[in-house]
Design an enzyme around this catalytic site. Structure first.
Site, PDB file in Angstrom:
ATOM      1  N   ASP A   1      36.043  97.910 -74.922  1.00 24.84           N
ATOM      2  CA  ASP A   1      37.143  96.952 -74.744  1.00 24.84           C
ATOM      3  C   ASP A   1      37.224  96.051 -75.977  1.00 24.84           C
ATOM      4  O   ASP A   1      36.208  95.593 -76.506  1.00 24.84           O
ATOM      5  CB  ASP A   1      36.915  96.116 -73.477  1.00 24.84           C
ATOM      6  CG  ASP A   1      38.174  95.410 -73.025  1.00 24.84           C
ATOM      7  OD1 ASP A   1      38.734  95.787 -71.985  1.00 24.84           O
ATOM      8  OD2 ASP A   1      38.607  94.482 -73.745  1.00 24.84           O
ATOM      9  N   ILE A   2      38.446  95.786 -76.397  1.00 32.15           N
ATOM     10  CA  ILE A   2      38.674  94.988 -77.606  1.00 32.15           C
ATOM     11  C   ILE A   2      38.297  93.511 -77.373  1.00 32.15           C
ATOM     12  O   ILE A   2      38.055  92.762 -78.326  1.00 32.15           O
ATOM     13  CB  ILE A   2      40.162  95.124 -78.033  1.00 32.15           C
ATOM     14  CG1 ILE A   2      40.352  94.852 -79.506  1.00 32.15           C
ATOM     15  CG2 ILE A   2      41.074  94.284 -77.177  1.00 32.15           C
ATOM     16  CD1 ILE A   2      41.721  95.250 -80.028  1.00 32.15           C
TER      17      ILE A   2
ATOM     18  N   HIS B   1      42.776 103.125 -65.595  1.00 30.01           N
ATOM     19  CA  HIS B   1      41.525 102.957 -66.339  1.00 30.01           C
ATOM     20  C   HIS B   1      40.511 102.207 -65.498  1.00 30.01           C
ATOM     21  O   HIS B   1      40.864 101.457 -64.591  1.00 30.01           O
ATOM     22  CB  HIS B   1      41.758 102.212 -67.660  1.00 30.01           C
ATOM     23  CG  HIS B   1      42.332 100.834 -67.511  1.00 30.01           C
ATOM     24  ND1 HIS B   1      43.669 100.610 -67.279  1.00 30.01           N
ATOM     25  CD2 HIS B   1      41.754  99.611 -67.557  1.00 30.01           C
ATOM     26  CE1 HIS B   1      43.887  99.297 -67.195  1.00 30.01           C
ATOM     27  NE2 HIS B   1      42.736  98.670 -67.358  1.00 30.01           N
TER      28      HIS B   1
ATOM     29  N   ASN C   1      41.744  97.643 -62.087  1.00 27.25           N
ATOM     30  CA  ASN C   1      42.814  96.752 -61.663  1.00 27.25           C
ATOM     31  C   ASN C   1      44.042  97.577 -61.291  1.00 27.25           C
ATOM     32  O   ASN C   1      44.356  98.578 -61.945  1.00 27.25           O
ATOM     33  CB  ASN C   1      43.141  95.751 -62.775  1.00 27.25           C
ATOM     34  CG  ASN C   1      42.029  94.746 -62.967  1.00 27.25           C
ATOM     35  OD1 ASN C   1      41.445  94.280 -62.005  1.00 27.25           O
ATOM     36  ND2 ASN C   1      41.724  94.420 -64.212  1.00 27.25           N
TER      37      ASN C   1
ATOM     38  N   HIS D   1      37.035  99.685 -65.907  1.00 30.80           N
ATOM     39  CA  HIS D   1      36.190  98.866 -66.775  1.00 30.80           C
ATOM     40  C   HIS D   1      34.733  99.112 -66.358  1.00 30.80           C
ATOM     41  O   HIS D   1      34.410  98.935 -65.173  1.00 30.80           O
ATOM     42  CB  HIS D   1      36.456  97.376 -66.569  1.00 30.80           C
ATOM     43  CG  HIS D   1      37.856  96.924 -66.889  1.00 30.80           C
ATOM     44  ND1 HIS D   1      38.131  96.101 -67.960  1.00 30.80           N
ATOM     45  CD2 HIS D   1      39.046  97.153 -66.277  1.00 30.80           C
ATOM     46  CE1 HIS D   1      39.436  95.840 -67.984  1.00 30.80           C
ATOM     47  NE2 HIS D   1      40.018  96.461 -66.971  1.00 30.80           N
TER      48      HIS D   1
HETATM   49  P1  AMP Z   1      43.588  95.491 -67.330  1.00 31.42           P
HETATM   50  O1  AMP Z   1      43.888  94.049 -67.094  1.00 31.42           O
HETATM   51  O2  AMP Z   1      42.674  96.080 -66.299  1.00 31.42           O
HETATM   52  O3  AMP Z   1      44.844  96.301 -67.532  1.00 31.42           O
HETATM   53  O4  AMP Z   1      42.729  95.538 -68.664  1.00 31.42           O
HETATM   54  C1  AMP Z   1      43.223  95.932 -69.897  1.00 31.42           C
HETATM   55  C2  AMP Z   1      42.072  95.804 -70.873  1.00 31.42           C
HETATM   56  O5  AMP Z   1      42.410  96.516 -72.042  1.00 31.42           O
HETATM   57  C3  AMP Z   1      41.727  94.382 -71.291  1.00 31.42           C
HETATM   58  O6  AMP Z   1      40.363  94.104 -70.978  1.00 31.42           O
HETATM   59  C4  AMP Z   1      41.962  94.393 -72.805  1.00 31.42           C
HETATM   60  O7  AMP Z   1      41.023  93.602 -73.516  1.00 31.42           O
HETATM   61  C5  AMP Z   1      41.844  95.865 -73.143  1.00 31.42           C
HETATM   62  N1  AMP Z   1      42.570  96.329 -74.332  1.00 31.42           N
HETATM   63  C6  AMP Z   1      43.870  96.128 -74.612  1.00 31.42           C
HETATM   64  N2  AMP Z   1      44.193  96.738 -75.773  1.00 31.42           N
HETATM   65  C7  AMP Z   1      43.069  97.352 -76.217  1.00 31.42           C
HETATM   66  C8  AMP Z   1      42.752  98.137 -77.361  1.00 31.42           C
HETATM   67  N3  AMP Z   1      43.666  98.425 -78.301  1.00 31.42           N
HETATM   68  N4  AMP Z   1      41.483  98.590 -77.500  1.00 31.42           N
HETATM   69  C9  AMP Z   1      40.546  98.298 -76.578  1.00 31.42           C
HETATM   70  N5  AMP Z   1      40.789  97.569 -75.473  1.00 31.42           N
HETATM   71  C10 AMP Z   1      42.033  97.091 -75.298  1.00 31.42           C
END
Ligand code: AMP
Length: 113
Positions: free
Chosen positions: A29-30, A99, A86, A101
């Site tokens: 995760d970024i 996805h 989520n 986490h």
């Molecule tokens: P969600 O709220 O479950 O949709 O989580 C989306 C997640 O994606 C968040 O924790 C972000 O930090 C992560 N995210 C968004 N863009 C990227 C990216 N380019 N690379 C890695 N993680 C990302």
């Protein structure tokens, strides 16, 4: 195709790839919330778990294999981890692509929210 996780899963956008198989890709995760915070995404686009049906059993098998292998590669299989997917507005789902986490690498406590 505008979906950012589709672009990461098919290599159009670079990410810190941890694991991939035919059905899923895992990358860090970024914006990590713990020492280990890795996302496991399907290669096929689904908005979230509600979009998956019985015909997607192979995809779910591959996704769950990717979760297990990623947990091992990140070193949290023995110590444990939290798995979150989520789903929809109240969850705060920011990226509308199925996805999970994987969160761990440290004690997380018992509170989920
Ligand atoms: P969600 O709220 O479950 O949709 O989580 C989306 C997640 O994606 C968040 O924790 C972000 O930090 C992560 N995210 C968004 N863009 C990227 C990216 N380019 N690379 C890695 N993680 C990302």
């Amino acid at each position: 195709m505008e979906c950012i996780f589709c672009k990461i899963a098919n290599g159009e956008i670079p990410a810190k790839l941890v694991f991939e198989n035919e059905h899923a890709a895992a990358f860090d995760d970024i914006n990590p919330v713990a020492k280990v915070h890795t996302l496991v995404v399907t290669k096929k686009h689904y908005e979230n778990l509600l979009a998956v049906g019985p015909e997607d059993a192979e995809t779910l098998r591959g996704l769950h294999e990717a979760i297990r292998e990623t947990a091992k590669l990140k070193g949290v299989d023995a110590s444990g981890f939290r798995l979150i997917s989520n789903c929809g507005a109240d969850s705060g789902q920011a990226v509308p692509h199925l996805h999970y986490h994987i969160i761990g690498g440290q004690p997380l406590g018992q509170k989920i929210v």
